[in-house]
Design a protein around this motif. Structure first.
Motif, short mmCIF file in Angstrom:
data_model
loop_
_atom_site.label_atom_id
_atom_site.label_comp_id
_atom_site.label_asym_id
_atom_site.label_seq_id
_atom_site.Cartn_x
_atom_site.Cartn_y
_atom_site.Cartn_z
N VAL A 1 0.88 -1.16 0.00
CA VAL A 1 0.00 0.00 0.00
C VAL A 1 0.92 1.22 0.00
N SER A 2 1.33 1.62 -1.20
CA SER A 2 2.36 2.65 -1.30
C SER A 2 1.89 3.89 -2.05
N SER A 3 0.58 4.04 -2.24
CA SER A 3 0.05 5.24 -2.88
C SER A 3 -1.24 5.64 -2.17
N GLU A 4 -1.62 6.90 -2.32
CA GLU A 4 -2.85 7.37 -1.69
C GLU A 4 -4.06 6.64 -2.27
N THR A 5 -4.03 6.35 -3.55
CA THR A 5 -5.14 5.63 -4.16
C THR A 5 -5.28 4.24 -3.56
N ALA A 6 -4.16 3.53 -3.39
CA ALA A 6 -4.21 2.20 -2.78
C ALA A 6 -4.68 2.27 -1.33
N LEU A 7 -4.27 3.32 -0.61
CA LEU A 7 -4.70 3.48 0.78
C LEU A 7 -6.20 3.76 0.85
N LEU A 8 -6.71 4.59 -0.08
CA LEU A 8 -8.15 4.85 -0.13
C LEU A 8 -8.93 3.58 -0.44
N GLU A 9 -8.44 2.78 -1.38
CA GLU A 9 -9.10 1.52 -1.70
C GLU A 9 -9.13 0.59 -0.48
N LEU A 10 -8.02 0.56 0.28
CA LEU A 10 -7.98 -0.26 1.49
C LEU A 10 -8.95 0.28 2.53
N LEU A 11 -9.03 1.61 2.68
CA LEU A 11 -9.96 2.22 3.62
C LEU A 11 -11.40 1.82 3.29
N THR B 1 -12.00 -1.81 3.97
CA THR B 1 -12.04 -1.99 5.43
C THR B 1 -13.38 -1.53 5.98
N ARG B 2 -13.86 -0.40 5.49
CA ARG B 2 -15.19 0.08 5.90
C ARG B 2 -16.26 -0.97 5.58
N ASP B 3 -16.22 -1.50 4.36
CA ASP B 3 -17.24 -2.46 3.95
C ASP B 3 -17.19 -3.73 4.80
N ALA B 4 -15.99 -4.14 5.23
CA ALA B 4 -15.84 -5.37 6.01
C ALA B 4 -16.18 -5.18 7.48
N THR B 5 -15.99 -3.96 8.01
CA THR B 5 -16.06 -3.81 9.47
C THR B 5 -17.12 -2.82 9.95
N PHE B 6 -17.37 -1.75 9.22
CA PHE B 6 -18.37 -0.75 9.59
C PHE B 6 -19.19 -0.37 8.37
N PRO B 7 -19.91 -1.34 7.75
CA PRO B 7 -20.63 -1.02 6.52
C PRO B 7 -21.75 -0.02 6.77
N GLY B 8 -22.04 0.74 5.73
CA GLY B 8 -23.11 1.71 5.83
C GLY B 8 -23.03 2.71 4.70
N GLU B 9 -24.00 3.60 4.65
CA GLU B 9 -24.06 4.62 3.61
C GLU B 9 -23.52 5.92 4.17
N TYR B 10 -22.23 6.15 4.02
CA TYR B 10 -21.63 7.40 4.45
C TYR B 10 -20.38 7.66 3.62
N ALA B 11 -20.08 8.94 3.46
CA ALA B 11 -18.98 9.35 2.60
C ALA B 11 -17.68 9.37 3.40
N LEU B 12 -16.64 8.83 2.79
CA LEU B 12 -15.31 8.83 3.39
C LEU B 12 -14.34 9.55 2.47
N ALA B 13 -13.43 10.28 3.07
CA ALA B 13 -12.36 10.93 2.33
C ALA B 13 -11.04 10.61 3.00
N LEU B 14 -9.98 10.68 2.24
CA LEU B 14 -8.63 10.44 2.74
C LEU B 14 -7.83 11.69 2.50
N SER B 15 -7.04 12.10 3.50
CA SER B 15 -6.28 13.34 3.38
C SER B 15 -4.89 13.17 3.99
N ALA B 16 -3.87 13.62 3.28
CA ALA B 16 -2.50 13.58 3.80
C ALA B 16 -2.25 14.78 4.71
N GLU B 17 -1.59 14.53 5.82
CA GLU B 17 -1.25 15.60 6.76
C GLU B 17 0.10 15.29 7.39
#
Length: 199
Positions: free
Chosen positions: A30-40, A43-59
């Motif tokens: 997992v070496s790119s932001e796109t790959a990290l977003l796909e993993l996120l 992970t959401r679908d496997a552990t906390f499924p639901g209808e909500y928007a997620l975003a990923l941000s570098a800081e």
């Protein structure tokens, strides 16, 4: 910021695995932001499924992940943001470790989804005022969030992520992490007492 909105009306096959964390894909690296977003999202679908928007941000200098609500979205459809320190992608932990820490962050998102806006703002002010070196309340909250990951079967990945953090953190940050979150030894003891995925 990368944003992707996915509706999960039905639990996926991953969400019905023996332990929820078993449904997190083991992708390397997992070496790119796109790959990290796909993993996120997986992970959401496997552990906390639901209808909500997620975003990923570098800081930069975040040490190492944080969940929040995009303040611009509070007045409408909320966007939940998982921020990450870019050092994560420079020397990525194993996908299982990243998946486990993302479950921890999604545990925070679950809390925020239950809060009204005023409650969320009050919580943010409280959290920001805590001293991570001394606050028992902060420690209790973060350890309770760790338990959300442990209850879903993420013990092995969470322990691996803590080892990665300890190897990359400054001595001060490492001490705070060891104080406020389950250590690998404490994770092992938790599993011995509670089982691999009691949740």
């Amino acid at each position: 910021m990368l944003t992707l909105v996915l509706a999960c009306a039905e639990p996926t096959a991953a969400a019905t695995a023996t332990c929820a964390c078993d449904g997190i894909p083991d992708v390397e690296p997992v070496s790119s932001e796109t790959a990290l977003l796909e993993l996120l999202l997986a992970t959401r679908d496997a552990t906390f499924p639901g209808e909500y928007a997620l975003a990923l941000s570098a800081e930069a200098n975040l040490a190492y992940f944080r969940a929040s609500i995009d303040s611009d979205s509070l007045a409408g459809d909320r966007v939940y943001v998982v921020s990450y320190d870019p050092v994560i992608l420079d020397d990525p932990p194993a996908a299982g470790a990243l998946g486990a820490i993302l479950v921890h962050e999604l545990g925070h998102v679950e809390d925020y989804r239950l809060m009204e806006n005023a409650e969320y703002v009050e919580f943010g002010l409280w959290y920001g005022a805590q001293d991570p070196a001394t606050s028992d309340e902060l420690r209790d909250y973060e350890r309770a969030t760790d338990e959300k990951a442990l209850q879903r079967g993420c013990a092995e990945g969470l322990a691996a992520m803590r080892e990665w953090i300890y190897a990359h953190a400054t001595p001060e940050v490492r001490a705070e992490k060891e104080r406020n979150y389950y250590t690998p030894a404490e994770i092992e003891a938790w599993v011995a007492e509670s089982g691999r995925c009691p949740g």
